[in-house]
Design a protein around this motif. Sequence first.
Motif, PDB file in Angstrom:
ATOM      1  N   ALA A   3       0.838  -1.200   0.000  1.00  0.00           N
ATOM      2  CA  ALA A   3       0.000   0.000   0.000  1.00  0.00           C
ATOM      3  C   ALA A   3       0.869   1.244   0.000  1.00  0.00           C
ATOM      4  N   GLY A   4       0.519   2.210  -0.857  1.00  0.00           N
ATOM      5  CA  GLY A   4       1.256   3.453  -0.918  1.00  0.00           C
ATOM      6  C   GLY A   4       2.640   3.348  -1.523  1.00  0.00           C
ATOM      7  N   ASP A   5       2.945   2.217  -2.149  1.00  0.00           N
ATOM      8  CA  ASP A   5       4.285   1.977  -2.682  1.00  0.00           C
ATOM      9  C   ASP A   5       4.508   2.686  -4.017  1.00  0.00           C
ATOM     10  N   VAL A   6       3.457   2.802  -4.828  1.00  0.00           N
ATOM     11  CA  VAL A   6       3.577   3.422  -6.144  1.00  0.00           C
ATOM     12  C   VAL A   6       3.726   4.934  -5.984  1.00  0.00           C
ATOM     13  N   LEU A   7       4.658   5.518  -6.740  1.00  0.00           N
ATOM     14  CA  LEU A   7       4.914   6.949  -6.666  1.00  0.00           C
ATOM     15  C   LEU A   7       4.266   7.673  -7.838  1.00  0.00           C
ATOM     16  N   HIS A  75       7.621  -4.687 -11.353  1.00  0.00           N
ATOM     17  CA  HIS A  75       6.746  -5.546 -12.146  1.00  0.00           C
ATOM     18  C   HIS A  75       5.465  -5.899 -11.395  1.00  0.00           C
ATOM     19  N   ASP A  76       5.570  -6.045 -10.068  1.00  0.00           N
ATOM     20  CA  ASP A  76       4.386  -6.400  -9.295  1.00  0.00           C
ATOM     21  C   ASP A  76       3.463  -5.212  -9.060  1.00  0.00           C
ATOM     22  N   ALA A  77       3.871  -4.037  -9.538  1.00  0.00           N
ATOM     23  CA  ALA A  77       3.028  -2.842  -9.453  1.00  0.00           C
ATOM     24  C   ALA A  77       2.598  -2.396 -10.844  1.00  0.00           C
ATOM     25  N   GLY A  78       2.539  -3.358 -11.751  1.00  0.00           N
ATOM     26  CA  GLY A  78       2.096  -3.047 -13.104  1.00  0.00           C
ATOM     27  C   GLY A  78       3.106  -2.278 -13.917  1.00  0.00           C
ATOM     28  N   GLY A  79       4.403  -2.438 -13.601  1.00  0.00           N
ATOM     29  CA  GLY A  79       5.447  -1.755 -14.344  1.00  0.00           C
ATOM     30  C   GLY A  79       5.574  -0.283 -14.009  1.00  0.00           C
ATOM     31  N   ARG A  80       5.059   0.118 -12.837  1.00  0.00           N
ATOM     32  CA  ARG A  80       5.184   1.516 -12.424  1.00  0.00           C
ATOM     33  C   ARG A  80       6.363   1.695 -11.468  1.00  0.00           C
ATOM     34  N   VAL A  81       6.717   2.944 -11.220  1.00  0.00           N
ATOM     35  CA  VAL A  81       7.828   3.243 -10.321  1.00  0.00           C
ATOM     36  C   VAL A  81       7.323   3.264  -8.886  1.00  0.00           C
ATOM     37  N   THR A  82       8.041   2.585  -8.011  1.00  0.00           N
ATOM     38  CA  THR A  82       7.686   2.524  -6.593  1.00  0.00           C
ATOM     39  C   THR A  82       8.842   3.024  -5.735  1.00  0.00           C
ATOM     40  N   ALA A  83       8.578   3.115  -4.425  1.00  0.00           N
ATOM     41  CA  ALA A  83       9.619   3.511  -3.478  1.00  0.00           C
ATOM     42  C   ALA A  83      10.784   2.529  -3.512  1.00  0.00           C
ATOM     43  N   ARG A  84      10.506   1.272  -3.830  1.00  0.00           N
ATOM     44  CA  ARG A  84      11.579   0.278  -3.914  1.00  0.00           C
ATOM     45  C   ARG A  84      12.542   0.594  -5.047  1.00  0.00           C
ATOM     46  N   ASP A  85      12.010   1.124  -6.153  1.00  0.00           N
ATOM     47  CA  ASP A  85      12.883   1.503  -7.266  1.00  0.00           C
ATOM     48  C   ASP A  85      13.811   2.637  -6.865  1.00  0.00           C
ATOM     49  N   VAL A  86      13.280   3.604  -6.126  1.00  0.00           N
ATOM     50  CA  VAL A  86      14.102   4.727  -5.672  1.00  0.00           C
ATOM     51  C   VAL A  86      15.195   4.230  -4.737  1.00  0.00           C
ATOM     52  N   THR A  87      14.844   3.338  -3.822  1.00  0.00           N
ATOM     53  CA  THR A  87      15.832   2.790  -2.887  1.00  0.00           C
ATOM     54  C   THR A  87      16.938   2.056  -3.628  1.00  0.00           C
ATOM     55  N   LEU A  88      16.553   1.237  -4.617  1.00  0.00           N
ATOM     56  CA  LEU A  88      17.557   0.500  -5.380  1.00  0.00           C
ATOM     57  C   LEU A  88      18.393   1.445  -6.236  1.00  0.00           C
ATOM     58  N   ALA A  89      17.774   2.496  -6.778  1.00  0.00           N
ATOM     59  CA  ALA A  89      18.531   3.473  -7.569  1.00  0.00           C
ATOM     60  C   ALA A  89      19.613   4.126  -6.722  1.00  0.00           C
ATOM     61  N   ARG A  90      19.284   4.470  -5.484  1.00  0.00           N
ATOM     62  CA  ARG A  90      20.277   5.071  -4.585  1.00  0.00           C
ATOM     63  C   ARG A  90      21.444   4.112  -4.341  1.00  0.00           C
ATOM     64  N   ALA A  91      21.106   2.846  -4.118  1.00  0.00           N
ATOM     65  CA  ALA A  91      22.154   1.855  -3.859  1.00  0.00           C
ATOM     66  C   ALA A  91      23.039   1.652  -5.084  1.00  0.00           C
ATOM     67  N   ILE A  92      22.425   1.622  -6.257  1.00  0.00           N
ATOM     68  CA  ILE A  92      23.201   1.458  -7.491  1.00  0.00           C
ATOM     69  C   ILE A  92      24.118   2.664  -7.700  1.00  0.00           C
ATOM     70  N   SER A  93      23.616   3.860  -7.446  1.00  0.00           N
ATOM     71  CA  SER A  93      24.431   5.070  -7.611  1.00  0.00           C
ATOM     72  C   SER A  93      25.642   5.047  -6.682  1.00  0.00           C
ATOM     73  N   THR A  94      25.425   4.600  -5.450  1.00  0.00           N
ATOM     74  CA  THR A  94      26.528   4.523  -4.495  1.00  0.00           C
ATOM     75  C   THR A  94      27.610   3.576  -4.985  1.00  0.00           C
ATOM     76  N   GLN A  95      27.193   2.406  -5.481  1.00  0.00           N
ATOM     77  CA  GLN A  95      28.152   1.422  -5.968  1.00  0.00           C
ATOM     78  C   GLN A  95      28.823   1.889  -7.260  1.00  0.00           C
ATOM     79  N   ALA A  96      28.066   2.578  -8.113  1.00  0.00           N
ATOM     80  CA  ALA A  96      28.641   3.087  -9.356  1.00  0.00           C
ATOM     81  C   ALA A  96      29.719   4.121  -9.073  1.00  0.00           C
ATOM     82  N   GLN A  97      29.452   4.996  -8.104  1.00  0.00           N
ATOM     83  CA  GLN A  97      30.447   6.000  -7.738  1.00  0.00           C
ATOM     84  C   GLN A  97      31.708   5.340  -7.192  1.00  0.00           C
ATOM     85  N   ALA A  98      31.531   4.315  -6.368  1.00  0.00           N
ATOM     86  CA  ALA A  98      32.677   3.598  -5.809  1.00  0.00           C
ATOM     87  C   ALA A  98      33.489   2.901  -6.900  1.00  0.00           C
TER      88      ALA A  98
END
Length: 218
Positions: A3-7, A75-98
Motif C-alpha cells: 500500500a502506498g508503494d507506487v509513486l 513488475h508487481d506494481a504493473g510496471g510503475r515506479v515505486t519507493a523500492r525503485d528509488v531505494t535500489l537506484a540510490r544503492a546502485i548510484s553509491t556502488q557506481a560512484q565507488a
Amino acid sequence: MPAGDVLNQKQIQANLLELPEWRYGLGALRTALRCESSATALDLLSTIGGLAQETDHHPDVDWRYDTLFVTLTSHDAGGRVTARDVTLARAISTQAQAAGATPRPELLRTVEIAIDTDAPEAISDVWRTALGYKRREDGSLTDPYGRGPAIWFQETQSPNVNRLHVDVTVPFSESASTLDSLASVGATLDHDHAPMWVVASDAQGNRLCISTEAGRGD
C-alpha cells in the motif's frame, strides 16, 4: 503491491533531485553508467545483480562493453515506479560512484514504433505474432524480454501517407541538444506539442518524434 508503494510523478521528480544520475521516462527510472573498461562494467553489473538479489527487486540491465544501461520499474506494481525503485537506484548510484563509473544521461534513448491506423484491431495480431510480442492493457505491443522497440497504434481516421514513424524518448534535460543536432542536419521541426514531443521530418517527409517526460501527467 504494498500500500502506498507506487509513486506519482511529483513524488518521482522530488526523489530525482537527490538522484542526479537518473532520469524518468516512459514510466521508468533510467540511467547510463560508463565505466573505465569492459571488465569494470562487468564487475559493476555483478554488484548490481547482488543488490537485486538482496532486495528481491530486479532491474533491467543492458551491458554494452564499458557502459551499463539500467531501467527500474516494479513488475508487481504493473510496471510503475515505486519507493523500492528509488531505494535500489540510490544503492546502485553509491556502488557506481565507488566503481568510478561516470553517469551519461545523454546516452539514454528509448525507441518506439508508431503506426497510424483507423482500425488497430485489424492489424495488431499480425505485428504481435511476427515479433513474438505481448499486448499491454493500452493496446500497445512490447517485447517480453525488453530487447526490441515497443509498437503502438496511433488511431486516426486520416492516417498519414507515411503510416510508420519512430518515437525517440530522451530525458528533457537532453532534448534541446538533440533538437539542435537534428536542425543542423536538415530536419524540419514542428514544436506544436513541445515539450511533450517535437515532430521532426527529413527531406523526404519521413517523420520521427523526439519525446520527453515533460508536461505529462501520471
